[in-house]
Design an enzyme around this catalytic site. Structure first.
Site, PDB file in Angstrom:
ATOM      1  N   LYS A 194      -3.512 -21.588 -52.837  1.00 39.07           N
ATOM      2  CA  LYS A 194      -3.451 -19.826 -53.430  1.00 39.07           C
ATOM      3  C   LYS A 194      -2.297 -19.996 -54.930  1.00 39.07           C
ATOM      4  CE  LYS A 194      -1.630 -15.036 -52.266  1.00 39.07           C
ATOM      5  NZ  LYS A 194      -1.099 -14.678 -50.910  1.00 39.07           N
ATOM      6  N   ARG A 204      -1.427  -5.756 -54.498  1.00 40.29           N
ATOM      7  CA  ARG A 204       0.264  -5.140 -54.535  1.00 40.29           C
ATOM      8  C   ARG A 204       0.757  -4.004 -55.068  1.00 40.29           C
ATOM      9  NH1 ARG A 204       3.064 -10.659 -57.865  1.00 40.29           N
ATOM     10  NH2 ARG A 204       1.724 -12.190 -56.537  1.00 40.29           N
ATOM     11  N   LYS A 216       6.161 -14.971 -57.570  1.00 38.15           N
ATOM     12  CA  LYS A 216       5.538 -16.205 -56.191  1.00 38.15           C
ATOM     13  C   LYS A 216       5.790 -18.024 -56.878  1.00 38.15           C
ATOM     14  CE  LYS A 216       4.112 -12.288 -53.480  1.00 38.15           C
ATOM     15  NZ  LYS A 216       3.761 -11.870 -52.791  1.00 38.15           N
ATOM     16  N   GLU A 232      -2.655 -30.422 -50.519  1.00 35.76           N
ATOM     17  CA  GLU A 232      -2.563 -29.445 -49.827  1.00 35.76           C
ATOM     18  C   GLU A 232      -3.459 -29.178 -48.283  1.00 35.76           C
ATOM     19  OE1 GLU A 232      -0.264 -26.939 -48.799  1.00 35.76           O
ATOM     20  OE2 GLU A 232       0.677 -26.338 -51.127  1.00 35.76           O
ATOM     21  N   LYS A 247      -7.715 -19.363 -53.271  1.00 34.94           N
ATOM     22  CA  LYS A 247      -7.707 -18.122 -54.286  1.00 34.94           C
ATOM     23  C   LYS A 247      -6.905 -17.786 -55.443  1.00 34.94           C
ATOM     24  CE  LYS A 247      -5.692 -14.203 -52.485  1.00 34.94           C
ATOM     25  NZ  LYS A 247      -4.605 -13.689 -51.675  1.00 34.94           N
ATOM     26  N   SER A 273      -8.210  -8.535 -55.522  1.00 35.68           N
ATOM     27  CA  SER A 273      -8.581  -7.277 -56.155  1.00 35.68           C
ATOM     28  C   SER A 273      -8.552  -6.938 -57.075  1.00 35.68           C
ATOM     29  CB  SER A 273      -6.925  -6.519 -55.545  1.00 35.68           C
ATOM     30  OG  SER A 273      -5.918  -7.128 -56.477  1.00 35.68           O
ATOM     31  N   TYR A 312     -13.962  -7.488 -51.374  1.00 35.21           N
ATOM     32  CA  TYR A 312     -13.953  -6.041 -51.803  1.00 35.21           C
ATOM     33  C   TYR A 312     -15.353  -4.539 -51.895  1.00 35.21           C
ATOM     34  CZ  TYR A 312      -8.578  -6.787 -51.572  1.00 35.21           C
ATOM     35  OH  TYR A 312      -7.649  -7.587 -51.862  1.00 35.21           O
TER      36      TYR A 312
HETATM   37  C1  PBG Z   1       0.068 -11.481 -49.724  1.00 35.38           C
HETATM   38  C2  PBG Z   1      -1.289 -11.595 -50.458  1.00 35.38           C
HETATM   39  C3  PBG Z   1      -1.597 -11.633 -51.801  1.00 35.38           C
HETATM   40  C4  PBG Z   1      -2.436 -11.116 -51.417  1.00 35.38           C
HETATM   41  C5  PBG Z   1      -3.311 -11.056 -49.877  1.00 35.38           C
HETATM   42  N1  PBG Z   1      -2.240 -11.506 -49.180  1.00 35.38           N
HETATM   43  C6  PBG Z   1      -0.741 -11.299 -53.148  1.00 35.38           C
HETATM   44  C7  PBG Z   1       0.363 -11.754 -52.809  1.00 35.38           C
HETATM   45  O1  PBG Z   1       0.558 -13.025 -52.689  1.00 35.38           O
HETATM   46  O2  PBG Z   1       0.800 -11.782 -53.821  1.00 35.38           O
HETATM   47  C8  PBG Z   1      -3.850 -10.871 -52.253  1.00 35.38           C
HETATM   48  C9  PBG Z   1      -5.157 -10.240 -51.806  1.00 35.38           C
HETATM   49  C10 PBG Z   1      -5.478  -9.521 -53.667  1.00 35.38           C
HETATM   50  O3  PBG Z   1      -5.460  -9.664 -54.546  1.00 35.38           O
HETATM   51  O4  PBG Z   1      -7.027  -9.105 -53.162  1.00 35.38           O
HETATM   52  N2  PBG Z   1       0.269 -12.584 -48.687  1.00 35.38           N
END
Ligand code: PBG
Length: 324
Positions: A194, A204, A216, A232, A247, A273, A312
């Site tokens: 990720k 968010r 992050k 990983e 992701k 998203s 989505y």
């Molecule tokens: C947080 C999490 C995130 C997403 C899924 N789980 C956001 C982040 O890491 O800040 C993002 C999913 C998306 O953007 O559709 N644990």
């Protein structure tokens, strides 16, 4: 005279179908959904077509997806600010929002695969996936909390727990905790690879979960790296992951390919998203055809090597695939 004519393999729909290398079906899709205390639905401006849903609407929406052939949903709770704290302890509440949502879904739709997110951010007053100690995210303080959170979700009925936090060692800790809690059949979908991505912006907004300070980057991966993902993946395999996740999606198709080539585990990808929001925004301006771009995006992720796609657009895609 041209003797080699690749176009012959594109001459008709029938021939194109016979030589098509990649398939896309509703059975590959997971629909992410946002749940809140409610009542009703609270629209998410940057994600047209998605809203925070109360538990009743969540069940309705999940049924709609399930009846179209989408086998799974992934749940994300929007937690009231008053319930957030630095250690995200509301995540362990057996009668908390997420746990109630899981129970309602499993009782209404027992065959629906319910996937829950394991990370502190929706519950954290700091908006981080782990516990902040002296201005840094403390890995080893966080891992036991994640293991407890996964157990709370599994006891509520989750079929798959999906740690999205990127702490080291959490998959092993979660596996041991699930087994000790008598939940050896609950799967772990590890967000193995990720990235620290700006494409999570609309998510968010949806959860009001942006970090209160900082970013992050000390736990999520650097978008510049791909070889690092092999490490990983190896660790998550050793620790007992059942699925590996990459992701975001399309900008990271090369990473999906790399992971699918080095592991025998099923590979999931998250069409996040921001990717969904871009397609919606362009379509609303009349600049692109949402339906065609969505199907093409998902097909390309399958071609890159994904077995499972979180999107989505799962309901829209399932409808389109039915018509095709
Ligand atoms: C947080 C999490 C995130 C997403 C899924 N789980 C956001 C982040 O890491 O800040 C993002 C999913 C998306 O953007 O559709 N644990």
């Amino acid at each position: 005279m041209i003797s080699n004519r690749p176009r012959r393999n594109r001459v008709s729909a029938g021939v194109r179908g016979l030589v098509r290398e990649t398939s896309l079906a509703a059975s590959h899709l997971v629909l992410p959904l946002f749940v809140h205390e409610g009542p009703g639905a609270h629209p998410i401006a940057s994600m047209p077509g998605h809203a925070r849903l109360d538990v009743e609407l969540l069940v309705q929406k999940s049924r709609e997806a399930f009846e179209l052939g989408v086998p799974a949903v992934a749940l994300f709770p929007a937690i009231a600010d008053g319930l957030k704290n630095p250690r995200g302890t509301e995540s362990l509440n057996a009668s908390g929002l997420l746990q109630r949502a899981v129970r309602a879904l499993k009782s209404a739709l027992p065959e629906l695969v319910v996937i829950t997110d394991v990370a502190l951010d929706p519950y954290s007053s700091d908006g981080h996936d782990g516990v902040l100690v002296d201005d840094r995210i403390d890995n080893d303080e966080t891992v036991p909390l994640l293991a407890k959170m996964a157990v709370a979700q599994a006891l509520a009925g989750a079929d798959v727990v999906a740690p999205s936090d990127m702490m080291d060692g959490r998959v092993g800790a979660i596996r041991r905790a699930l087994d000790e809690a008598g939940k050896p059949d609950v799967l772990i979908c590890s967000y193995s690879v990720k990235y620290a991505s700006a494409f999570y912006g609309p998510f968010r907004d949806a959860l009001d979960s942006a970090p209160r300070a900082g970013d992050k980057k000390t736990y999520q991966m650097d978008p510049a790296n791909v070889r690092e993902c092999l490490r990983e993946v190896r660790l998550d395999e050793q620790e007992g992951a059942d699925w590996l996740m990459v992701k975001p999606g399309l900008p990271y198709a090369d990473v999906v390919r790399a992971v699918s080539e080095i592991s025998e585990l099923p590979v999931a990808v998250y069409h996040v998203s921001g990717e969904y929001a871009m397609l919606k925004a362009a379509a609303q301006n009349g600049w692109m055809d949402f339906d065609k771009c969505l199907i093409e995006s998902l097909l390309c992720l399958r071609r890159a090597g994904a077995d499972i796609i979180f999107t989505y657009g799962a309901i829209e895609a399932a409808r389109l695939l039915k018509k095709a």
